[in-house]
Structures are given as C-alpha cells and as structure tokens.
Write a protein that holds these residues in place. Structure first.
Motif, PDB file in Angstrom:
ATOM      1  N   LYS A 147      -2.265   8.024  -3.382  1.00 51.08           N
ATOM      2  CA  LYS A 147      -2.338   6.753  -2.646  1.00 51.08           C
ATOM      3  C   LYS A 147      -2.832   5.640  -3.562  1.00 51.08           C
ATOM      4  CE  LYS A 147      -3.979   8.742   1.777  1.00 51.08           C
ATOM      5  NZ  LYS A 147      -4.039  10.187   1.510  1.00 51.08           N
ATOM      6  N   THR A 148      -2.512   4.422  -3.172  1.00 53.87           N
ATOM      7  CA  THR A 148      -3.115   3.259  -3.844  1.00 53.87           C
ATOM      8  C   THR A 148      -4.474   3.012  -3.176  1.00 53.87           C
ATOM      9  OG1 THR A 148      -1.957   1.853  -2.264  1.00 53.87           O
ATOM     10  CG2 THR A 148      -0.941   2.108  -4.428  1.00 53.87           C
TER      11      THR A 148
ATOM     12  N   SER B   8       0.883   4.999   1.033  1.00 52.18           N
ATOM     13  CA  SER B   8      -0.008   5.827   1.851  1.00 52.18           C
ATOM     14  C   SER B   8       0.190   7.330   1.640  1.00 52.18           C
ATOM     15  CB  SER B   8       0.137   5.454   3.330  1.00 52.18           C
ATOM     16  OG  SER B   8       1.499   5.305   3.641  1.00 52.18           O
ATOM     17  N   ASP B   9       1.236   7.724   0.856  1.00 52.20           N
ATOM     18  CA  ASP B   9       1.395   9.146   0.495  1.00 52.20           C
ATOM     19  C   ASP B   9       0.645   9.381  -0.809  1.00 52.20           C
ATOM     20  OD1 ASP B   9       3.182   9.376   2.585  1.00 52.20           O
ATOM     21  OD2 ASP B   9       4.955   9.126   1.304  1.00 52.20           O
ATOM     22  N   ASP B  10       0.137  10.592  -0.998  1.00 54.59           N
ATOM     23  CA  ASP B  10      -0.553  10.907  -2.259  1.00 54.59           C
ATOM     24  C   ASP B  10       0.393  10.847  -3.434  1.00 54.59           C
ATOM     25  OD1 ASP B  10      -3.292  11.269  -1.898  1.00 54.59           O
ATOM     26  OD2 ASP B  10      -2.885  13.065  -0.676  1.00 54.59           O
TER      27      ASP B  10
ATOM     28  N   GLU C 118       0.859  -1.170   0.000  1.00 54.65           N
ATOM     29  CA  GLU C 118       0.000   0.000   0.000  1.00 54.65           C
ATOM     30  C   GLU C 118       0.899   1.224   0.000  1.00 54.65           C
ATOM     31  OE1 GLU C 118      -2.784   0.042   3.229  1.00 54.65           O
ATOM     32  OE2 GLU C 118      -3.567   2.012   2.656  1.00 54.65           O
TER      33      GLU C 118
END
Ligand SMILES: Nc1nc2c(c(=O)[nH]1)N[C@H]1C(S)=C(S)[C@@H](COP(=O)(O)O)O[C@H]1N2
Ligand SMILES: [Mo]
Length: 370
Positions: free
Chosen positions: A155-156, A151-153, A149
């Motif tokens: 994002k998935t 989690s930073d833009d 995953e």
C-alpha cells in the motif's frame, strides 16, 4: 473488457481502446500505425489517478530542496523562457503486457501504449541552473499535482502525489524538457496541462504530468513509483537489487498484417511496423517469415534518430499455404539486440522481447498457375 473510446471526455479518437475507464487509460490500435507523428487524439493515455483540476492563471511550479535559490514560476513566466522542441517516442513500461504468459497484474496493454510527438518547452536544465543545486545534490524529484492511494499491498502511505526522480546528469541534458506543448498545441488535460516533464529515451513513467514541484535532493529518492512500482531486478555483481525503470529498451513491433490474418499465396503483401530504442537510434530491423528460421532486412521509412521510432516495411510473397509466424527483431547503435525470450527479472515491465504474429497463408486464386 476491451471497448473503444466512443464517448471519451477528452476528445480522444473514437477508435482508441479503453483499458480503464476511471481514471481514463487509453491505447491506440497499433495496427492503425501510419504516420511518423502520432496525432494527439491517438496518443495513448496512462494516468494513475483522475486528471487534476488546474487553474492556469494561478498555477505555479515550485523549485526547491537542495538549492541555493528556491523560486517558483507561473505559466506566463515559463512561456517567456527559451523554448526547445524535441521529437520523441514515449512508451509506457507496461506496453505489450497482455502478451505475457502467465498473465500478470497491471493494465493489459496490447502494443499501443506508445507514440511519437513533437514536444516543446523549456529545458529542465535552465530551471536547475537558475535554482543552483548544492554540490551534494544528486537527483531532481518531479512531482505531479494528481494524488492517489493504492489500497492493495504494498500500500501507499495514504494518498500521495505521483512523483519520480531523475538523476541530475540526465536531468541536465538539453532535450529533457518542462514541456508546455505537444504537436504544436498546448498540452491537453490528459497529457499533463499546463506543464509536464518530457524525459526522452526513458520509459514514460519518468515524464511526470501536471507538474507542481521540482525537489532537488541529496539522496536517491525511493518513492512508491520507482521502488514498489516501476522497478526491475538488476543483478550487477551477482546481487539482486531493485532499480527504478529508466532507459528504454530496443524494441520493434509489427503493425500489419494482424494476428490471424489470411494472406493469399503468390501475392505480394507488405509487413509493416516500427522500432525504437531508448537514447540510441535503431540501426537494423530483421524480419523472419518462417518463425525465426531465416531472416531478411527491413527497409526504414524514417531516418535514424536516438529519441524517436523508425517505421519499417518488408515485402513478402508467401509461396506455400499454411500457418506461419512473422517475427521482427531490432538492433540499436549501441549493439543492443531485441531478445527472443522474456526476461522475468523485468517483473511486469519493459516487455520488449519479440512477439511473433501468426498468420495463415491460403491457397492461390483459382486459375493462377505455379
Ligand atoms: N502526474 C503523473 N504523471 C505521469 C503519470 C501519472 O499517472 N501521473 N503516468 C506516467 C506514465 S506511467 C506514463 S507511461 C506517461 C504517459 O503519458 P501520456 O498519458 O501523456 O501518454 O505519463 C507518466 N506521467
Ligand atoms: Mo507507464
């Protein structure tokens, strides 16, 4: 922080440079370039998530989607199929990123996220043929069993498997493999055991490791790793559009001397390196020892090959003390020439412009006359 892989889990050579510890991302110090084939324990590792646990006995590869005859195969079935070997250079699209000014996000690779291996396996075309793609099929999506995953833009959408597509025209080329072996041994866990794609001539990201599924699709796939990530700006027709990173660019890199090395005037030294280009043999490497003022031809140590690098060397006897920049520039059989300047449309990838190596020529030894 840069450290070495002294205590790497996967049997990597202790001199490997660790760029990320978890998941393990390793490069080899390019200055140690020596053989044509990169020994497996010195082959860079680029993994976005932890190495998935795969049980070889129960592992299946599923081929489905827009096909007449979906099926799956186990490792023993694959080992029975006609095998092919391909010697190919694999380079991460982010290789050399540490040299970008200003600094950009991503793994800070120096020159060593590249290597050449002998890959063996079953041509992907054999499996595609057996499944029978529908007339409207355009691409095959290669899906790994590792999941992660971001989690930073941007994002998935939660945890997703690593996946990349290859257009069918490329996927059917005989050298595109479902690889089971590397350098005469079965794949190591870090390199995709039990099976990985090998898409020679393209940046490493297409060569999906730990394969789980091949999904044939009737529309181009816009997965995370070829849209938000691993894409570049293309301006065909004056329209800026994001395209997936695919074919490798022409590139040469200097292995020795090292940046900042001191070299004695009047003594012969050898400038060494390698050059490669996606799907096209390198035909020429030019070297400048005066920061690009004048150029000479390097000598190749390996034959021309559209899928693998050619090591090269260039003898040099510096005359005058002082700082100078060494530059190598490659050309391929398609007439592509390594650029002198960075193209920012490549975003944080495809870093193949020339990277000068500054060295210091020091005074002749006492007693040696001009
Ligand atoms: N399943 C999976 N395949 C993957 C990756 C990954 O993270 N997961 N990384 C890709 C990238 S970006 C590169 S450069 C190559 C690196 O292959 P190597 O680790 O065997 O050198 O694998 C590609 N295949
Ligand atoms: Mo990569």
């Amino acid at each position: 922080m840069e450290s070495t892989a002294g205590e790497s889990a996967d049997g990597a050579w202790p001199g490997m440079i660790v760029r990320e510890r978890q998941p393990e991302n390793l490069e080899f110090p390019f200055s140690t370039l020596d053989a044509f084939i990169t020994p497996t324990e010195r082959f860079f590792v680029r993994s976005h998530s932890a190495v998935p646990e795969v049980d070889a006995g129960s592992w299946r590869l599923r081929i489905e989607g827009a096909v007449e005859r979906p099926f799956d195969v186990g490792l023993d079935d694959l080992r029975e199929l006609p095998r092919r070997s391909v010697t190919a250079t694999l380079e991460c699209a982010g290789n050399s990123r540490i040299h970008l000014v200003p600094k950009v996000k991503g793994v800070q690779w120096d020159m060593g996220a590249v290597g050449t291996a002998e890959w063996s396996g079953v041509p992907l075309a054999v499996l595609l043929e057996r499944a029978g793609a529908t007339p409207r099929a355009v691409e095959v999506v290669l899906e790994g069993s590792d999941r992660g995953e971001v989690s930073d833009d941007p994002k998935t959408p939660g945890e997703i498997p690593f996946a990349r597509s290859v257009p069918l025209a490329k996927a059917r080329e005989p050298d595109v493999l479902i690889a089971l072996g590397m350098n005469g041994e079965e794949l190591a866990p870090a390199h995709g055991f039990p099976a990985r794609a090998m898409v020679p001539g393209w940046y490493g990201v297409a060569s999906v490791k730990w394969l789980a599924r091949l999904v044939i699709v009737e529309r181009p796939f816009h997965g995370y790793y070829q849209s938000f990530d691993y894409s570049y700006w293309d301006r065909r027709h004056g329209l800026a559009a994001l395209r997936p990173i695919q074919r490798g660019e022409v590139k040469s890199a200097i292995a020795r001397p090292l940046r900042g090395q001191r070299i004695r005037a009047g003594e012969e030294t050898t400038i060494r390196g390698a050059a490669w280009s996606g799907e096209s043999p390198v035909t020429r490497v030019e070297v400048s020892v005066d920061g690009g003022g004048t150029w000479g031809e390097a000598r190749f140590l390996d034959p021309a090959n559209p899928l693998a690098w050619r090591r090269w060397e260039y003898p040099w006897r510096p005359e005058r003390p002082g700082r100078t920049s060494l530059i190598a520039r490659a050309t391929d059989a398609d007439g592509r020439v390594q650029p002198l300047q960075r193209d920012t449309d490549r975003r944080t990838y495809m870093i193949h412009h020339v990277l000068p190596v500054e060295v210091e020529v020091i005074a002749r030894r006492d007693g040696v006359m001009e």
